[in-house]
Enzyme design. Sequence first.
Site, PDB file in Angstrom:
ATOM      1  N   GLN A  11       0.780  -1.271  -0.098  1.00 38.69           N
ATOM      2  CA  GLN A  11      -0.007  -0.117  -0.157  1.00 38.69           C
ATOM      3  C   GLN A  11       0.930   1.336  -0.065  1.00 38.69           C
ATOM      4  OE1 GLN A  11      -2.397  -1.588   3.574  1.00 38.69           O
ATOM      5  NE2 GLN A  11      -4.025  -0.217   2.241  1.00 38.69           N
ATOM      6  N   CYS A  62     -10.562  -0.005   4.268  1.00 36.41           N
ATOM      7  CA  CYS A  62      -9.044  -0.161   3.472  1.00 36.41           C
ATOM      8  C   CYS A  62      -8.649   1.172   3.351  1.00 36.41           C
ATOM      9  CB  CYS A  62      -9.075  -1.150   2.257  1.00 36.41           C
ATOM     10  SG  CYS A  62      -7.398  -1.173   1.694  1.00 36.41           S
TER      11      CYS A  62
HETATM   12 NI    NI Z   1      -6.463  -2.711   3.012  1.00 30.20          NI
END
Ligand code: NI
Length: 168
Positions: A51, A92
């Site tokens: 991420q 998220c």
């Molecule tokens: Ni996530």
Amino acid sequence: MSILQILEFPDPRLRKTASPVTVFDAKLEVLIEDMLETMYEADGIGLAATQVNVHKRLLVIDVSENKDSPQTFINPSFEIIEDELVEYDEGCLSVPGFYETVSRPAIGKVSAQDLTGEAFELDAYGILSTCVQHEIDHLNGKLFVDYISALKRQRIRNKLEKEHKKSA
Ligand code: NI
């Protein structure tokens, strides 16, 4: 320490498969510190290296109420130990503002290494189980929106693309 930029869906870099961590050095320690700071600042309970555009198999999690129990999992794997599924409204940091119900195995055994490279195992249940599975998915280029209908996923994609254009 520094705050890292979090990639947002549908950024194609979120679809990369991360490679194993092989070097346990000071640089890795700094990355973990930065990931934790980034996660806390964004008010998240988990963050995978993918991420923040680092394609290495590591993640940080803190599911405690007081946000004072950081956990680091390097080269993590999750082994299902009970077939029972549990539903959770997942969000998220890479899909900001959206929550969808996802079912996942309720209990599993997590194997991973700590920042010195030492192997450890723990039984994960409840929110930790869900969170570890969600974060390991990131390392495999998978997002929670992959578990929902194509129509819902497309709607989320359209909305986020609009947001990204506005802020570009
Ligand atoms: Ni996530």
